[in-house]
Each structure stands twice: as C-alpha cells, then as structure tokens.
Design an enzyme around this catalytic site. Structure first.
Site, PDB file in Angstrom:
ATOM      1  CE  LYS A 276      -4.017  -1.853   2.786  1.00 27.58           C
ATOM      2  NZ  LYS A 276      -4.833  -1.474   1.635  1.00 27.58           N
ATOM      3  NE  ARG A 350     -10.762  -9.744  -1.856  1.00 32.86           N
ATOM      4  CZ  ARG A 350     -11.332  -8.975  -2.786  1.00 32.86           C
ATOM      5  NH1 ARG A 350     -11.701  -9.128  -3.988  1.00 32.86           N
ATOM      6  NH2 ARG A 350     -11.372  -7.444  -2.354  1.00 32.86           N
TER       7      ARG A 350
HETATM    8  N1  BES Z   1      -7.847  -3.763   4.438  1.00 29.91           N
HETATM    9  C1  BES Z   1      -8.508  -3.436   2.999  1.00 29.91           C
HETATM   10  C2  BES Z   1      -9.455  -2.552   2.683  1.00 29.91           C
HETATM   11  C3  BES Z   1      -9.680  -1.309   3.532  1.00 29.91           C
HETATM   12  C4  BES Z   1      -9.383  -0.060   2.896  1.00 29.91           C
HETATM   13  C5  BES Z   1     -10.045  -0.989   4.906  1.00 29.91           C
HETATM   14  C6  BES Z   1      -9.349   1.081   3.560  1.00 29.91           C
HETATM   15  C7  BES Z   1     -10.340   0.019   5.522  1.00 29.91           C
HETATM   16  C8  BES Z   1     -10.293   1.356   4.857  1.00 29.91           C
HETATM   17  C9  BES Z   1      -8.283  -4.567   2.204  1.00 29.91           C
HETATM   18  O1  BES Z   1      -7.589  -5.589   2.412  1.00 29.91           O
HETATM   19  C10 BES Z   1      -7.716  -3.942   0.835  1.00 29.91           C
HETATM   20  O2  BES Z   1      -6.586  -3.753   0.634  1.00 29.91           O
HETATM   21  N2  BES Z   1      -8.725  -4.196  -0.139  1.00 29.91           N
HETATM   22  C11 BES Z   1      -8.170  -3.881  -1.438  1.00 29.91           C
HETATM   23  C12 BES Z   1      -8.943  -4.690  -2.508  1.00 29.91           C
HETATM   24  C13 BES Z   1      -8.262  -4.548  -3.738  1.00 29.91           C
HETATM   25  C14 BES Z   1      -6.859  -4.881  -4.065  1.00 29.91           C
HETATM   26  C15 BES Z   1      -9.045  -5.675  -4.651  1.00 29.91           C
HETATM   27  C16 BES Z   1      -8.683  -2.588  -1.476  1.00 29.91           C
HETATM   28  O3  BES Z   1      -9.913  -2.237  -1.148  1.00 29.91           O
HETATM   29  O4  BES Z   1      -8.246  -1.290  -2.083  1.00 29.91           O
HETATM   30 ZN    ZN Z   2      -5.400  -5.447   1.898  1.00 31.14          ZN
END
Ligand code: BES
Ligand code: ZN
Ligand code: ZN
Length: 499
Positions: A276, A350
């Site tokens: 990230k 997931r």
């Molecule tokens: N933990 C994150 C989702 C999240 C984002 C929670 C912002 C709280 C605030 C999750 O694991 C994630 O990174 N999801 C990605 C999925 C994508 C790569 C398909 C996302 O939402 O960008």
């Molecule tokens: Zn994630």
C-alpha cells in the site's frame, strides 16, 4: 460507570450536569422541562426565545443553576428536527451531550430525553446508556500526561413514573452492549506492534475463561494439517504465527442450528508484496476490527445467556511483505479444495475469511455472518454512514437487517447479480482473488460466497467505512467504533427468541 434509573422530580436530581434534550426550533416547554425552567426563573425559555440555543443536533449549551436546582448545571442538548428523531439519534445525541458535559468537568451526569416514536422506556434507557457509556471512551491509552482527564463515574436516567422497571432492564442491556463494544474498540485501538495474532488469541482465551466457553486455536502447523492454503499464503510474510480461533457458545441444545460469526483479523495490512502507499497506512492497524467485533459479540452473548449455539471465528494474520511473502500470481488451495490465483496480495481479507468460513461450517455452522474491513470500495459506495450488507438467502439477510435496525447500527444491502461472478474468473485457477474496479465491494463478497456450502445461509458485513473514524465525530472520538457488535448480538438474541 454506575448507571441507574430515577423516576423522581428532575429539579431534585443531584448531578454535576443534568442533560435535557430539546428539538430544533422547540419553543414550548412542558413536563420536566417546564419545571426546570420555572425553577431557573425562565433561563431556558429565555435562551430559546433569543435563539442562543436552537436545538440543532449535537449543539450543547450550559446553564449554571446557582443552587436553584439540586444539579449544578443544566446542559441543553440539541436533538435536531423532531420528525427525524429516533432511537438512533437518541443514542448519538446522548453521547455528544455527555462528551460536552465532561469537557466542563462534570463527573456525575443525569439525562432526560423525550421519547421517540420507535421507542419505549426500555429501548430508550438502553439507547441512552449505550450512547453515554460508549461516547465517553477515548483512544488516548498511551498518553503519559493524562492529569486533566475527567472521568465520569455515574449516570442517572430519568424515567417516567411506572416505567422504572422497564428502564432498569434497558440500562442492564445497554451496559452489556456498550461494555462489549468498548472491549472491541480497546482491542482495535492497540497498535499492531502490540495487538498481533498471538495477542488476539490471548484476548480470546481471556473471554473464554471468563464465561466458561470452549476455545480452539489453530497455529501454522494445524492449518497446514487441515490444508488451509488460503489463510497460510497471507501469513507467509509475517514472523508472527497466524491464529485461527474458534470460541464456542453452545447453550442452544441439540435442536438449535449453529450460527457462526466469522471476523477478519488482519492485525496489520501493509498490502504485502502488492504494498500500500505510505499515506494513511497506519490506519491498517484497524484491519482486525471484524475479528474484534466477533469477540465483543461473543462476550455480550455470553453475558445475555440466550439458548443458542454460536461459534465465533477470528481469522488473525499479519499481512506483511518480505522475502518469504506471497507474490502476485501465486496459486493457493483453500481447505474446501478450491484453487485461488492471488492476483493482488492486498486483497487478503477474503483469503483469510475463505478458510475461516470453511472451518466454521466443518465445526457445524449452518448459518454464517462474516464481518470485515474488506474493501476501500465500501467507503466509495455508502460513505461512512452505513455498513455494506450482502448475502443469501434473502430471509437470512433480512434477519441480519432487522438486528441492525434494533441496534442503531446502520446497514444497507447491495445486490449479488449472477454476472458479478464473471469478474472473478482466473485463467489458471478456480477463481481470482480480485474482480477489477467495478463493484469492488460486491465482487469481494461474491469471492467469499464461493466458500459457503450449498444450503447454508450467509450474510456479509463490510465495515471498512464504519469500523473506525479518521476524525472526531460529535458522538465518538476518532478511532474505532465497535461496529457490528450490537447487530451480531441482537441477531443471536432474536433467533433465540424465535423472532
Ligand atoms: N483492508 C483493506 C480494505 C480497507 C481499505 C479497509 C480502506 C479500510 C479502509 C483490504 O485488505 C484491501 O486492501 N482491499 C483492497 C482490495 C483490492 C486490492 C481489490 C482495496 O479495497 O483496495
Ligand atoms: Zn489489503
Ligand atoms: Zn485488509
């Protein structure tokens, strides 16, 4: 906090601050409000007449009573427009007013709010208790200099004569809900160098011990034995052992079908190899809020003691990059035999839930609720106002929706049309772990749905937008909210009551 009910005269109530609720634009005072105004020589009506206090939602105005009342101050609490007032705003406005009163140094509070159309004495006392007991918890647990901190020790809820038994029951229930939610919040607030998967397992063991519940904890070796390649892949980059935890509350006897509450417990989400951006990454300590909510709900359920069979599953892993970490394009096999192409290691929630849900069903669950900070797209879809709810069959989704309505935790359902499954197609495996940008919250849910056995029911709560707030809200400080604890608890209570 000591919370009690009093059905005596408002003018005789002893407290540092007596909080009274007023609607936006309200000019008429009746009942207890009129008595207070009279005792204060018209101070409240004068503030209203001069529009110095308008009753806007979360507005607060202090009036010193100078010995004219038993309470030292009256806090006028704005409730917003009367036609929008409900138990939801009763709770948030009580929290906001308690926070305002504490800012003035008040340590003992009393509260008198009007009833709402959807609310009787019991629900009202419960909402007020939850609002105040949750609203007064701050996330400043690691501040050394806390000398000015004011602690509220007592709350009195004013009830009508004849309502005090119902109100006392509301206080009891509100306290259980609020304390359980505050447990969830305190776990979530801990930084990731403290609250790792092993520590979360220790917290789960504490709850199990306190309520005499059976607990099972799987580490890396036990997951390998069970073929849980999906959760194990996420754990590869971390030096901390992953922990898959099951807490078993089995008071429903042989007749009652088992419900599993399955929570995402990523104690820190760096994204892994698909790392990230640095900005805002620190919020990813909250990526275990789903698992923490499951633990809070299990605590509340154990306190209420309904005749129900519930398994709380917490899928706890740290998602880290590194030489041993999983790579985009890796293929893993989950414990139900399905293969997954991991196209993005940041879509890890997931992956851990997949094995958690399969395990919950192997442990006997026929109905599943999963809860997770799963997708940034949930923030885009509904903003921070509500949790995204999905699932099937619809009767089970409706059951969860009803529980959320009773809790004042807003949810809104998103559809699962058959076409969304196409987005998860992989060239090499049974499914891919990402479905592209369109409908990101829905495709994440559809991924999870692949791990629910035919004939079982499943509901999915994506709390990415509601589990924590990046800024102070009038009714809650910046930080975790405990979202989902009250909904999941009410779901189990409703089922046990045949609702
Ligand atoms: N933990 C994150 C989702 C999240 C984002 C929670 C912002 C709280 C605030 C999750 O694991 C994630 O990174 N999801 C990605 C999925 C994508 C790569 C398909 C996302 O939402 O960008
Ligand atoms: Zn994630
Ligand atoms: Zn995550």
């Amino acid at each position: 906090m000591d919370v009690r009910v009093d059905s005596g005269a408002a003018t005789a109530l002893k407290a540092d601050a007596l909080i009274v609720g007023l609607f936006f634009g309200q000019t008429e005072l009746s009942g207890a409000l009129a008595d207070l105004d009279k005792a204060l020589d018209g101070a409240i009506s004068e503030l209203l007449a001069n529009k110095e206090f308008k009753g806007a939602r979360y507005e607060a105005e202090m009036v010193l009573t100078m010995g004219k009342l038993a309470a030292r101050r009256v806090v006028l609490a704005g409730l917003g427009k009367e036609d929008q007032y409900s138990s939801y705003y009763m709770r948030t406005c009580a929290a906001a007013a308690a926070r305002s009163a504490r800012k003035k140094g008040a340590t003992t509070l009393a509260i008198h709010f009007p009833t709402a159309p959807d609310t009787h004495a019991q629900e009202m006392a419960q909402a007020l208790t939850e609002g105040v007991v949750m609203g007064l918890v701050d996330p400043d647990i690691y501040k050394s200099d806390n000398e000015d901190k004011v602690t509220v020790t007592a709350l009195t809820i004013l009830s009508g004569a004849g309502d005090s038994a119902a109100a006392s029951e509301g206080v009891r229930r509100g306290n259980i809900m609020a304390e359980a939610s505050n447990l969830t919040r305190s776990l979530a607030e801990e930084p990731a160098n403290v609250m790792n998967p092993v520590r979360l397992a220790a917290e789960a063991r504490k709850v199990a011990e306190q309520y005499g519940l059976e607990i099972e904890v799987l580490g890396r070796a036990e997951m390998e034995e069970r073929g849980m390649g999906s959760i194990l892949g996420v754990a590869l980059g971390s030096v901390t052992e992953p922990q898959l935890i099951a807490l078993k509350y089995m008071k429903g006897g042989a007749g009652a079908e088992t419900v599993a509450l399955v929570g995402k417990g990523i104690t820190f989400d760096t994204g892994g190899t698909s790392i990230k951006p640095a900005e805002n990454m620190h919020y990813m300590k909250y990526d275990m809020c789903g698992a923490a909510a499951v633990l809070g709900a299990i605590k509340a359920i154990a306190e209420f003691g309904p005749a129900a069979n519930v398994i709380g599953v917490m899928c706890c892993v740290e998602n880290m990059p590194g030489g041993a970490a999983q790579r985009p394009g890796d293929v893993v096999r989950a414990s139900n035999g399905k293969t997954i192409e991991v196209l993005n290691t940041d879509a890890e929630g997931r992956l851990v839930l997949a094995d958690g849900i399969v395990w919950a069903q192997k442990l006997g669950a026929k109905h599943v609720v999963d809860i997770c900070t799963l997708t940034g797209a949930a923030v885009i879809t509904l903003g921070h106002a509500a949790t995204c709810l999905l699932g099937s069959p619809q009767v089970w989704v409706d059951q969860v929706k009803r529980a959320s309505d009773e809790s004042g935790e807003r949810v809104w359902q998103l559809p699962i049309f058959p076409e969304y499954r196409e987005q998860l197609k992989s060239n090499i495996a049974d499914l891919a772990n990402i479905g592209g940008r369109p409908a990101g919250t829905i495709t994440a849910a559809v991924f999870i749905q692949q791990f629910v056995e035919d004939g079982n029911s499943w509901a999915h709560l994506d709390i990415a937008a509601t589990a924590y707030s990046e800024r102070d809200l009038p009714y809650l400080p910046q930080g975790s909210s405990g979202a989902g604890v009250r909904t999941m608890t009410n779901l189990i209570l409703d089922l046990a009551n045949g609702k």
